[in-house]
Scaffold this active site. Structure first.
Site, PDB file in Angstrom:
ATOM      1  CB  CYS A 113      -0.909   0.058   1.189  1.00 24.48           C
ATOM      2  SG  CYS A 113      -0.232   0.034   2.777  1.00 24.48           S
ATOM      3  CG  ASN A 144       4.449  -1.669   5.055  1.00 27.18           C
ATOM      4  OD1 ASN A 144       5.769  -2.272   5.258  1.00 27.18           O
ATOM      5  ND2 ASN A 144       3.445  -2.686   5.114  1.00 27.18           N
ATOM      6  CB  CYS A 175      -3.707   1.654   6.991  1.00 27.52           C
ATOM      7  SG  CYS A 175      -3.324   3.142   8.140  1.00 27.52           S
ATOM      8  NE  ARG A 176      -4.488   1.370   1.769  1.00 27.82           N
ATOM      9  CZ  ARG A 176      -4.116   2.124   0.625  1.00 27.82           C
ATOM     10  NH1 ARG A 176      -5.259   2.062  -0.189  1.00 27.82           N
ATOM     11  NH2 ARG A 176      -3.058   3.029   0.699  1.00 27.82           N
ATOM     12  CB  SER A 177       0.215  -3.603   2.784  1.00 28.63           C
ATOM     13  OG  SER A 177       1.080  -2.690   3.279  1.00 28.63           O
ATOM     14  CG  ASP A 179      -5.258   6.253   2.352  1.00 28.21           C
ATOM     15  OD1 ASP A 179      -5.233   5.907   3.290  1.00 28.21           O
ATOM     16  OD2 ASP A 179      -4.345   6.956   1.633  1.00 28.21           O
TER      17      ASP A 179
END
Ligand code: 4NP
Length: 159
Positions: free
Chosen positions: A13, A16, A18-20, A129
């Site tokens: 993401c 690095n 939050c999402r990934s 995001d």
């Protein structure tokens, strides 16, 4: 269980945090639930930006995972050209990640570079995001990465 052709997967993401790291944790959890640890020698995550290098995951991402019984352990790092040699699959969250990754992908790289959402059976392609939004964004991300994790294992004919 076969240990031939182990598979390596990197989630990417922007930051690095939050999402990934959530995608990494949920995918590793799904792999474990299906007793497929032997098939995946490396599951990791990285960001296209360097602002948060060395940081632990955002509290909201970590607490969403923990609330669903998924352990998160990661320190943010920036994606590198070498990742394209080290990983079979590089799966990112949005179109901006994808264009940034295409720019650094070395020519001749055999890594499969895709949006992780391509594996979502509900067809939600973009994992948005959540950084500037509320907790519901993280919950939504969690449901997306859970579906896409199963979708990826199905596409690999492992479940
Ligand atoms: P991520 O979220 O890409 O899912 O880790 C973000 C984290 C930090 C920022 C943006 C997105 N930021 O602008 O600092």
């Amino acid at each position: 269980m076969s240990t031939e052709n182990p598979i390596t997967v990197l989630f990417v993401c922007l930051g690095n945090i939050c999402r990934s790291p959530m995608a990494e944790a949920v995918f590793a959890h799904t792999v474990k639930q299906n007793n497929l640890q032997d098939r995946f020698t490396k599951i990791d995550s990285a960001g296209t930006a360097s602002y948060h290098v060395g940081s632990v995951p955002d509290n909201r991402s970590a607490s969403t995972c923990k609330a669903h019984g998924v352990a998160v352990k990661h320190k943010a790092r920036k994606v590198t050209k070498k990742d394209f040699e080290d990983f079979d699959y590089i799966l990112c969250m949005d179109e901006s990640n994808l264009s940034d990754l295409k720019r650094i992908q070395p020519s001749g790289s055999k890594a499969v570079l895709k949006l992780f959402g391509e594996y979502d059976p509900q067809g939600e392609l973009i994992i948005e995001d959540p950084y500037y939004g509320g907790n519901d964004g993280f919950e939504h991300n969690f449901r997306q990465v859970t579906r896409a994790s199963e979708g990826l294992l199905k596409s690999l004919k492992l479940i």
